[in-house]
Scaffold this motif. Structure first.
Motif, PDB file in Angstrom:
ATOM      1  N   VAL A  56     -33.040  13.671  -7.781  1.00  0.00           N
ATOM      2  CA  VAL A  56     -32.897  13.121  -9.131  1.00  0.00           C
ATOM      3  C   VAL A  56     -33.903  13.805 -10.057  1.00  0.00           C
ATOM      4  O   VAL A  56     -34.971  14.225  -9.626  1.00  0.00           O
ATOM      5  CB  VAL A  56     -33.124  11.592  -9.176  1.00  0.00           C
ATOM      6  N   ASP A  63     -34.801  10.533  -4.579  1.00  0.00           N
ATOM      7  CA  ASP A  63     -34.742   9.085  -4.728  1.00  0.00           C
ATOM      8  C   ASP A  63     -35.136   8.424  -3.408  1.00  0.00           C
ATOM      9  O   ASP A  63     -34.584   8.737  -2.357  1.00  0.00           O
ATOM     10  CB  ASP A  63     -33.333   8.653  -5.144  1.00  0.00           C
ATOM     11  N   GLN A 122     -34.608   9.472 -13.521  1.00  0.00           N
ATOM     12  CA  GLN A 122     -35.382   8.249 -13.367  1.00  0.00           C
ATOM     13  C   GLN A 122     -36.718   8.363 -14.086  1.00  0.00           C
ATOM     14  O   GLN A 122     -37.234   9.456 -14.294  1.00  0.00           O
ATOM     15  CB  GLN A 122     -35.634   7.959 -11.884  1.00  0.00           C
TER      16      GLN A 122
END
Length: 146
Positions: free
Chosen positions: A78, A71, A116
């Motif tokens: 992530v 991230d 994400q």
């Protein structure tokens, strides 16, 4: 319907659709050029990313990319979903949701606390992502000067 990791042949088949995917997913914001496709796909695959495919009777119906990154803001690892695509003849059958569910299950099983993805404004896929629990984190805004 079977969801599993893509074979090398299927991965090549997915990449052969990349220009169409890029045009559709980016809502025309990113010009579909082979160089751009390779700029996006190569690091994803080289970094351990892979595709899950949905097939029936050995016919590819759709796929989802599964990978990881760090991230930008928190420096935490992530999971990422860089691509989700269902071929037009197979849409509106729940395939995209099943692919995402399996990608999320695998990413959670790999120890990721968050996943994400990016979605362009106006892309109808955003409704699916919201249904699956994704929330807006940042909004990129642009003003055209030409």
């Amino acid at each position: 319907m079977v969801i599993r990791k893509a074979t090398k042949r299927e991965t090549r088949q997915i990449i052969s659709h990349s220009m169409d995917v890029l045009t559709e997913a980016s809502m025309g914001h990113i010009p579909a050029k082979k160089e751009k496709v390779w700029q996006m796909v190569t690091p994803f695959l080289a970094g351990g990313g892979y595709y899950l495919v949905c097939t029936e009777d050995d016919r590819l119906q759709g796929w989802v990319g599964v990978g990881s990154t760090t991230d930008y803001y928190t420096d935490k690892p992530v999971g990422i979903i860089p691509e989700l695509y269902v071929l037009p003849p197979y849409r509106k059958q729940g395939i995209a949701e099943k692919l995402c569910d399996e990608a999320l299950r695998r990413l959670q099983g790999s120890g990721y606390a968050a996943v994400q993805l990016n979605v362009f404004a106006g892309n109808a896929s955003k409704q699916l992502y919201q249904k699956l629990g994704f929330q807006d984190v940042a909004i990129l805004m642009e003003k055209r000067l030409d």
